[in-house]
Design an enzyme around this catalytic site. Structure first.
Site, short mmCIF file in Angstrom:
data_model
loop_
_atom_site.label_atom_id
_atom_site.label_comp_id
_atom_site.label_asym_id
_atom_site.label_seq_id
_atom_site.Cartn_x
_atom_site.Cartn_y
_atom_site.Cartn_z
CB CYS A 107 -0.85 -0.26 1.20
SG CYS A 107 -2.03 1.35 1.26
CG HIS A 149 -5.56 -2.50 -1.33
ND1 HIS A 149 -4.61 -3.09 -0.62
CD2 HIS A 149 -5.47 -1.31 -1.13
CE1 HIS A 149 -3.75 -2.15 -0.19
NE2 HIS A 149 -4.25 -1.00 -0.69
CD GLU A 150 -6.52 1.15 -3.83
OE1 GLU A 150 -6.61 2.27 -3.12
OE2 GLU A 150 -5.48 0.78 -3.97
CG HIS A 153 -7.35 2.58 1.29
ND1 HIS A 153 -6.75 2.80 2.30
CD2 HIS A 153 -6.62 1.93 0.36
CE1 HIS A 153 -5.50 2.62 2.01
NE2 HIS A 153 -5.36 1.78 0.90
ZN LIG Z 1 -3.87 0.82 0.27
#
Ligand SMILES: [Zn+2]
Length: 193
Positions: A107, A149-150, A153
């Site tokens: 990341c 993954h995004e 966030h």
């Molecule tokens: Zn990330």
């Protein structure tokens, strides 16, 4: 303009982000800046909290990865799909496969560390694209991994939350260094201290 990437340790990375409207001030410029920031840092995705904004927006470019891959890896990681370059606004994951797979992730907010994360192989996701057109799509393999993954966030979740306890313990010192600003990646970062 490339923006500073928010480093681990900043509270903004732990906030659940808010939906936005098409009238969100400076949205198109922000999206362009996020692309520039992501490419400058050699990333494959970037979410708004990583540029210090608590809004449900992220960008993903797996097409660059797909382009650089041989046929065998493409079949393993993309199956029938190709890479995607896409803006995701107000995304909601509405379905997940029962099949999971583990792979190393990194990341931009946590430079110099990696960890193995198990994720569903495929997902269904509803979102708005940069023209605020509603999309409902299914992604699998590498595409689904980067998107998840995004997406995480925008929920205040980091990939390290998914790694096993032992890996997390091994990361502890490095995480502390990042939080203290004691790392020097090639891109500009905003540290908590
Ligand atoms: Zn990330």
């Amino acid at each position: 303009m490339a923006l500073a990437v928010t480093a681990y340790g900043n509270k903004v990375l732990r906030k659940v982000c808010d939906d936005i409207t098409a009238e969100y001030d400076g949205l198109q410029v922000l999206i362009d800046n996020m692309w520039e920031t992501m490419y400058e840092a050699s990333g494959v995705g970037l979410a708004a909290p990583q540029v210090n904004k608590t809004i449900r927006l992220f960008v993903v470019d797996t097409a660059q990865v797909y382009e650089g891959m041989n046929e065998e890896d493409r079949e393993d990681l993309f199956e029938e799909e190709e890479g995607v370059k896409e803006v995701f606004i107000n995304a909601q994951i509405t379905g997940e496969s029962e099949e999971f797979w583990a792979e190393q992730e990194g990341c931009l907010s946590l430079p110099d560390i990696n960890g193995e994360v198990e994720r569903p192989w495929s997902i269904e996701i509803e979102y708005y694209d940069r023209d605020f057109k509603k999309q409902v799509k299914t992604f699998s393999g590498y595409n689904a991994r980067v998107i998840q993954h995004e997406y995480d966030h925008t929920e205040g979740v980091l990939y390290i939350d998914h790694v096993s306890g032992i890996s997390k313990r091994l990361m502890k010192n490095k995480l502390a260094k990042i939080a203290e600003g004691k790392v020097a990646p090639k891109y500009r970062m905003r540290f908590a201290k």
